[in-house]
Structures are given as C-alpha cells and as structure tokens.
Design an enzyme around this catalytic site. Structure first.
Site, PDB file in Angstrom:
ATOM      1  N   SER A  33      -9.603   1.716   2.691  1.00 16.41           N
ATOM      2  CA  SER A  33      -8.724   2.469   1.842  1.00 16.41           C
ATOM      3  C   SER A  33      -7.674   1.625   1.119  1.00 16.41           C
ATOM      4  O   SER A  33      -7.082   2.118   0.146  1.00 16.41           O
ATOM      5  CB  SER A  33      -8.009   3.550   2.661  1.00 16.41           C
ATOM      6  OG  SER A  33      -7.218   2.970   3.672  1.00 16.41           O
ATOM      7  N   SER A  92      -9.902  -0.703   6.830  1.00 16.73           N
ATOM      8  CA  SER A  92      -9.301  -0.528   5.508  1.00 16.73           C
ATOM      9  C   SER A  92      -8.600  -1.736   4.920  1.00 16.73           C
ATOM     10  O   SER A  92      -8.221  -1.705   3.747  1.00 16.73           O
ATOM     11  CB  SER A  92      -8.310   0.626   5.532  1.00 16.73           C
ATOM     12  OG  SER A  92      -8.991   1.836   5.342  1.00 16.73           O
ATOM     13  N   LYS A 120       0.871  -1.177   0.000  1.00 19.61           N
ATOM     14  CA  LYS A 120       0.000   0.000   0.000  1.00 19.61           C
ATOM     15  C   LYS A 120       0.904   1.221   0.000  1.00 19.61           C
ATOM     16  O   LYS A 120       1.922   1.234   0.725  1.00 19.61           O
ATOM     17  CB  LYS A 120      -0.893  -0.035   1.241  1.00 19.61           C
ATOM     18  CG  LYS A 120      -1.925   1.079   1.322  1.00 19.61           C
ATOM     19  CD  LYS A 120      -2.792   0.907   2.578  1.00 19.61           C
ATOM     20  CE  LYS A 120      -3.910   1.920   2.664  1.00 19.61           C
ATOM     21  NZ  LYS A 120      -4.771   1.705   3.861  1.00 19.61           N
TER      22      LYS A 120
HETATM   23  N1  GLN Z   1     -13.069   3.985   6.025  1.00 20.89           N
HETATM   24  C1  GLN Z   1     -12.520   4.437   7.261  1.00 20.89           C
HETATM   25  C2  GLN Z   1     -12.100   5.889   7.132  1.00 20.89           C
HETATM   26  O1  GLN Z   1     -12.434   6.458   6.161  1.00 20.89           O
HETATM   27  C3  GLN Z   1     -11.357   3.581   7.646  1.00 20.89           C
HETATM   28  C4  GLN Z   1     -10.148   3.891   6.877  1.00 20.89           C
HETATM   29  C5  GLN Z   1      -8.966   3.052   7.300  1.00 20.89           C
HETATM   30  O2  GLN Z   1      -9.116   2.023   7.940  1.00 20.89           O
HETATM   31  N2  GLN Z   1      -7.791   3.551   6.978  1.00 20.89           N
HETATM   32  O3  GLN Z   1     -11.493   6.441   7.980  1.00 20.89           O
END
Ligand code: GLN
Length: 474
Positions: free
Chosen positions: A141, A165, A66
């Site tokens: 994400s 994410s 990532k």
């Molecule tokens: N979707 C969640 C957010 O927007 C989690 C994102 C993540 O785990 N990095 O913060």
C-alpha cells in the site's frame, strides 16, 4: 553536499520541488504537499548549519510521509474519503524524531485506503503510477512513497508495512524497502490498520540511507505499549563490518509454482553472488507459511481492522453524512459514504470472524496457526543468520489488472506476509530488471532485532551491483 556546503538545504528543497512539479502530473504520488512550509524549514536548516549547529546527517533532507503517519498541522487522509478533511493535531513519534534530526517533511503520499491493498489503486484520490512504466502499478500500500522516491521527487520516504506494504512497492519501483522488527519503531501517530502487524519503515535508494533513517526512528516509546526496549546498535557502522561467513537459508516453498521465471533467475544469481562471497547457502523449509500465511493474515488483519476502524463513526471526526435521520443512521450512513469497497469488504470479513459462533472457528485458530508460523521461522533461524527469497512472485502488474479480483491481489503478498505474522524484520533491495525493464526485488528476512546483520548482508550485495544507481526514464 550539505555538509561540504556545496549545496544549501534551500537549493536542495527547490530542486525537489522543481522535479516534483515536472513529473507529478504523470506519477501522482502525493495526496498533498506544502512547498512554502518545506522551503521555510529548509531555510531554518541553512541557518542552523551556518551557525555551526547542524543536527546530523539528516539536517536539511526532505522526507515524504505515507499519508497515515501524523505530521502536526498537515492533512492525514489515509487516502480515504472518511478523513479527506482531517488535519493532524499532533506529530507521530517518528515525525518528532525526524524533525529533531532536522529532516524536512515533504508531502503526504498516496496509498491504498487505510493501507489495505497491494497496488495503490484502492485510493479515494486516484491511483499512483509506477515511474518505470506509467501503465503499471507502483505496488502498495505504500505506493505513493515508493513512486515518489523512484521518480526523484524526494530522496527518502516513510511507509508502513502490515503484510508487505513497504517491501512489495520497493520491489516494484527498484528501491530499498525496510520493514523493522515489530516493536522496534513506535506506532504512535500511525493510523492503525492491524495493530499486531503494522510497522513503520523506510523507502530509500540505498541500504546506507535505510540504516541512517532507522537510526533516527528506532527505539522505545512509552506512548506505544507494544514498543520494545532494546539496545539500538550503530546501523551505519555495522554496514562496514565483516562478520563471520553468513549462513543464508533459502525457503524452498518460495521458489515454487507462481514465481515468474525472470524473478527466480535474478534471485538465483543473487544467491550465487553470496556463495562466491563466502556465504553458506542452505535450503530450508517453511511449509506452514507457504500453505497458511495468506489465510491466517486475512483473518487476523481483517479482525483487527474491523475493530480499529470502528472509531470512524462520523461523530468526533471524519466524514459525516448529510442525510441521516438519527444516531444509528449517522454511524451507518457516514461509514457507507466514507469507506471504499475494499475497506468495507475487510470490515465485514473481520466482523464476521470475530462474531460469536465464528470466533473460535476462525479468529482463535488463526492466532494458533500464527504462533506455529512464528515457531517455524524461529526453528530455521537456529541454523541460519538470515533467509533470502524473492520479494514478490511477479514484477509490477498493469493498472486495473487485478482490481476486480481481490484474491489475485492478496496472493501477490505470498512471500512478505509471513514476516509480519512472525514479527520479523525484512528488507527488499533491487536485484535486476525483467526483459521488459521492470525492477526485481530480493527479500532478506532477519532475526528479531537482527536489523544490523540484515542491513550488512544487504549492503554487501549492493556494493557488488549497480541496480540502485539506475533511474526510470520519466
Ligand atoms: N497487501 C496487504 C493487504 O492488502 C498488505 C498491506 C500492508 O502491508 N499494509 O493487506
């Protein structure tokens, strides 16, 4: 095949390069990749193996990162204009460990800018598509990591999970996504979003692959002050163990309104599988989590993000405006130009909840409720080994479907966020498909440092099903 010498690491790498060339135009999982470098590392792996010095099961295996995890000499953009030209000057601890194990860093994978989002649409470099249906999101994400593995561009990838994410994109792309206990894997070299929630984890096709990767990346690191000292068990060996009949808790609030009927049915079938395998299924309750987790998360995560992202000021590194007239205007203008809309929304929210007069009302109270949420999970674990739930309320949604409605996007994390607030390990594994052919994810939530048991329970399900053997028709 590498160990049996029926394929060389170079041939393997070439196969993934060819596959990537063929499908990447449709998937857009990568932000960047270095084929020459990867093929060079593959040749070095072959030389080690020929000399009888292979370093273990990951030697010669390509692995994606990532684009928030540092690999020395490679770009690290966080899918932000702010870091569009940034090159990592050092390796993250997970990178150091994987390189030492002989794994080959294969590309930088797309994400929601600074890991803020659930769809990978908040990327400064364009969205990633779901390999199962190119008109849909891969989740986020870590959407690039999930899409790349699902599309066969690489066998395994690393992601990060702050509120879901890793698990949510795994569910959307038909993969196994593992988010370890907070503190098990070093965050050194991970671009910080919300430091008390962030954790690096894995996206793989199988539970066995997750166990092997975790084995390499887990463990105390003096360069991450929240990394914990704990004995690391042999995760792969644990998969074969038949422990006592499991007590599986099923949080009733995670099956309420908003849960898609097909997903509910698939998870019920998984429960029936475990029951027939001798597990005891108990209904449990997480009322505070159901009611407050999303709200608490968006206070704490934005507060931490506003502090973490203060470092991007256009001075030492990152995007610098060309139009500023003085010091303050360099900061303001560089940030205005460098950050996307969602990142700005969160910095503003987080700055607000930390500001004098609001700190006690929002941030401090959110911290207190976070403690109560952790307590609620720990009380359930007094009588349960793991908890089981859907990973997401719906399957992958359409590109653009939720991008103008941040709240609808936030609600997609309703089943995953509590796990981060409580610091627990969680895994999502494939448990079926919708009638429309979209993957469905089953979430297993473990006790603190209960990865071995959680993986064993996941592996038992995988052994009895074939979802993980299915590939998207790209
Ligand atoms: N979707 C969640 C957010 O927007 C989690 C994102 C993540 O785990 N990095 O913060």
């Amino acid at each position: 095949m590498l160990a049996a010498k029926s394929i060389s690491a170079s041939e393997l790498m070439q196969a993934f390069v060819a596959r990537t060339t063929a499908v990447e135009g449709r998937v857009h999982a990568f932000n960047s990749r270095d084929e020459v470098g990867a093929l060079g590392l593959a040749a070095a792996s072959d030389a080690r193996r020929a000399a009888g010095q292979a370093r273990g099961p990951l030697d010669g295996i390509p692995i994606g990162f990532k684009d928030v995890i540092a690999v020395e000499g490679q770009p690290l953009t966080a899918s932000s204009k702010m870091l569009a030209n940034f090159i990592s000057p050092y390796d993250a601890t997970v990178t150091t460990k994987l390189k030492a194990a002989g794994a080959i860093p294969w590309g930088r994978l797309n994400l929601d800018e600074f890991a803020m989002g659930s769809s990978t649409e908040n990327s400064a470099f364009g969205a990633t598509a779901n390999p199962w249906d190119l008109t849909r999101v891969p989740g986020g994400s870590s959407g690039g990591s999930a899409a790349a593995v699902a599309a066969g561009e690489m066998p395994v990838a690393l992601g990060s999970d702050t509120g879901g994410s890793i698990r949510q994109p795994a569910a959307f792309c038909g993969l196994v996504g593992l988010k370890p206990t907070y503190g098990l894997v070093s965050r050194y070299g991970l671009a910080a979003f919300a430091s008390s929630l962030d954790q690096i984890g894995t996206l793989t096709r199988t539970v066995g692959d997750a166990a092997q990767l975790l084995q390499v990346v887990a463990g105390h690191d003096s360069r991450d002050s929240t990394s914990l000292s704990t004995v690391i068990p042999d995760y792969s060996a644990a998969l074969q163990k038949k422990s006592r009949p499991w007590r599986i808790g099923v949080p009733k609030e995670f099956f309420g309104p908003g849960l898609d009927a097909e997903i509910g049915a698939a998870v019920q079938q998984a429960l029936a599988f475990y029951r027939s395998a001798g597990a005891e299924i108990r209904e449990v309750s997480l009322p505070l989590t159901a009611e407050y987790a999303i709200a608490v998360y968006y206070l704490i995560a934005t507060a931490e993000a506003s502090s973490n992202l203060a470092r991007y000021d256009g001075i030492r590194y990152g995007h610098r405006t060309r139009v500023a007239t003085g010091a303050i205007s360099i900061y303001a203008q560089s940030r205005a130009e460098g950050f996307g809309e969602e990142v700005k929304r969160r910095i503003i929210l987080g700055t607000h909840v930390l500001s004098s007069g609001y700190y006690d009302a929002y941030y401090l109270r959110a911290q207190k409720v976070r403690t109560l949420i952790r307590g609620e999970f720990m009380r359930v674990f007094q009588d349960c080994d793991v908890m089981l739930s859907p990973t997401t309320p719906t399957a992958a949604f359409k590109l653009g479907e939720k991008s103008s409605d941040p709240l609808a996007m936030y609600l997609n994390d309703i089943y995953t966020i509590g796990v981060n607030l409580a610091g627990l390990p969680g895994i999502s594994l494939p448990c079926g498909f919708t009638a429309g052919g979209l993957p469905i994810g089953l979430q297993i939530i473990g006790q603190p440092f209960g990865e071995a048991e959680m993986l064993t329970i996941a592996h038992t399900y995988e052994q009895g099903h074939s979802w993980h053997t299915k590939y998207p028709n790209l």
